[in-house]
Design an enzyme around this catalytic site. Structure first.
Site, PDB file in Angstrom:
ATOM      1  N   ARG A  53      -0.413  -8.927  13.496  1.00 33.10           N
ATOM      2  CA  ARG A  53      -1.043  -8.010  12.533  1.00 33.10           C
ATOM      3  C   ARG A  53      -1.809  -8.766  11.458  1.00 33.10           C
ATOM      4  O   ARG A  53      -2.869  -8.327  11.013  1.00 33.10           O
ATOM      5  CB  ARG A  53       0.012  -7.100  11.905  1.00 33.10           C
ATOM      6  N   LYS A  78       0.835  -1.211   0.000  1.00 34.52           N
ATOM      7  CA  LYS A  78       0.000   0.000   0.000  1.00 34.52           C
ATOM      8  C   LYS A  78       0.868   1.259   0.000  1.00 34.52           C
ATOM      9  O   LYS A  78       0.620   2.191  -0.751  1.00 34.52           O
ATOM     10  CB  LYS A  78      -0.900   0.051   1.247  1.00 34.52           C
ATOM     11  N   ARG A  85      11.172  -1.000  10.856  1.00 32.08           N
ATOM     12  CA  ARG A  85      10.150  -0.574  11.806  1.00 32.08           C
ATOM     13  C   ARG A  85      10.113  -1.491  13.019  1.00 32.08           C
ATOM     14  O   ARG A  85      10.278  -2.697  12.888  1.00 32.08           O
ATOM     15  CB  ARG A  85       8.785  -0.585  11.116  1.00 32.08           C
ATOM     16  N   ARG A 103      -9.803   0.462   8.830  1.00 37.40           N
ATOM     17  CA  ARG A 103      -9.280  -0.868   9.099  1.00 37.40           C
ATOM     18  C   ARG A 103     -10.234  -1.680   9.963  1.00 37.40           C
ATOM     19  O   ARG A 103      -9.928  -2.821  10.305  1.00 37.40           O
ATOM     20  CB  ARG A 103      -7.982  -0.713   9.870  1.00 37.40           C
ATOM     21  N   ARG A 132      11.486  -5.947   5.291  1.00 39.17           N
ATOM     22  CA  ARG A 132      11.116  -4.594   4.900  1.00 39.17           C
ATOM     23  C   ARG A 132      11.898  -3.518   5.658  1.00 39.17           C
ATOM     24  O   ARG A 132      12.023  -3.567   6.863  1.00 39.17           O
ATOM     25  CB  ARG A 132       9.621  -4.372   5.141  1.00 39.17           C
TER      26      ARG A 132
END
Ligand code: ADP
Ligand code: ZN
Length: 219
Positions: free
Chosen positions: A172, A17, A161, A92, A131
């Site tokens: 998640r 996204k 992160r 969400r 990531r």
């Protein structure tokens, strides 16, 4: 319609996204409103809201609806009436989606489309674990452990992160299935969803998104 398209970018964590958002923001010339970026900004500034949110974020849980809705609506209500927008990471939960619709309806600014980036779960785990985010331009990217941690776009320093660790990633993805997938059903019932195959190279995904947007703009 350029500059005034109202899109929701939807998909599981790691679907891409953020990458597509940066591209669409430039292509469509609309403000990019990312709930995750807003929370991280508040956390960096150590605001009360940021500190509150970080407990949830670090565990991979959703920040409570009340706080999340407030921070997003504040941004949306500050836009000019003719402005479009690109929502990324919001809504969400089905509750967030309903509140958003109510608020947009009162301003006759309903969402034009929901772009759903579809990626299989095994691929998501792999992507999230590798990531990195650029501290300069915020672009997310995949980094091979042996490569230098520099942004391929601007040369900035990359960081991982705090919530991209195994425990938080699993949580998640569970939360996504349980709380966020109903949002997709909510928008499907309104015929707003465009599904994009989110596998393959960024270039390919970009082209698929671009084609859908061109179709939308030519309607
Ligand atoms: P990702 O899509 O990779 O999970 P985001 O940057 O969109 O990353 O979100 C990071 C975290 O911020 C989420 O795991 C969640 O804790 C919080 N968050 C972001 N958007 C929302 C939202 N709409 N509602 C509740 N929490 C949110
Ligand atoms: Zn960069």
């Amino acid at each position: 319609m350029m500059g005034s398209v109202r899109l929701v970018l939807f998909g599981p964590p790691g679907a891409g996204k953020g990458t597509q958002a940066l591209y669409l923001r430039d292509y469509l010339a609309v403000p990019h409103i990312s709930s995750g970026d807003l929370f991280r900004y508040h956390l960096q500034q150590k605001t009360h809201l940021g500190v509150q949110a970080s407990e949830y974020i670090n565990q991979g849980l959703l920040v409570p609806d009340k706080v999340t809705i407030e921070i997003i609506l504040d941004k949306l209500l500050n836009l000019q009436p003719t402005d479009g927008f690109l929502l990324d990471g919001f809504p969400r939960t089905e509750y967030q989606a309903r509140i958003l619709s109510e608020n947009l309806a009162t301003k006759s600014k309903n969402i034009d489309r929901v772009i759903y980036i579809d990626v299989p779960i095994t691929e998501l785990v792999r992507r999230l674990s590798n990531r990195y985010i650029c501290s300069g331009c915020q672009a997310p990217q995949q980094v091979n452990p042996l490569e230098p941690k520099k942004c391929s776009l601007c040369g900035g320093e990359l960081y991982q992160r705090a919530d991209d660790n195994t425990d938080s990633i699993n949580t998640r993805l569970d939360v996504y299935e349980r709380e966020t997938v109903p949002v997709l059903d909510f928008y499907r019932s309104q015929d707003l969803v465009i599904t994009i195959d989110g596998t393959g190279s960024i270039n390919c995904i970009n082209k698929r998104v671009q084609k859908q947007i061109e179709d939308l703009l030519s309607q």
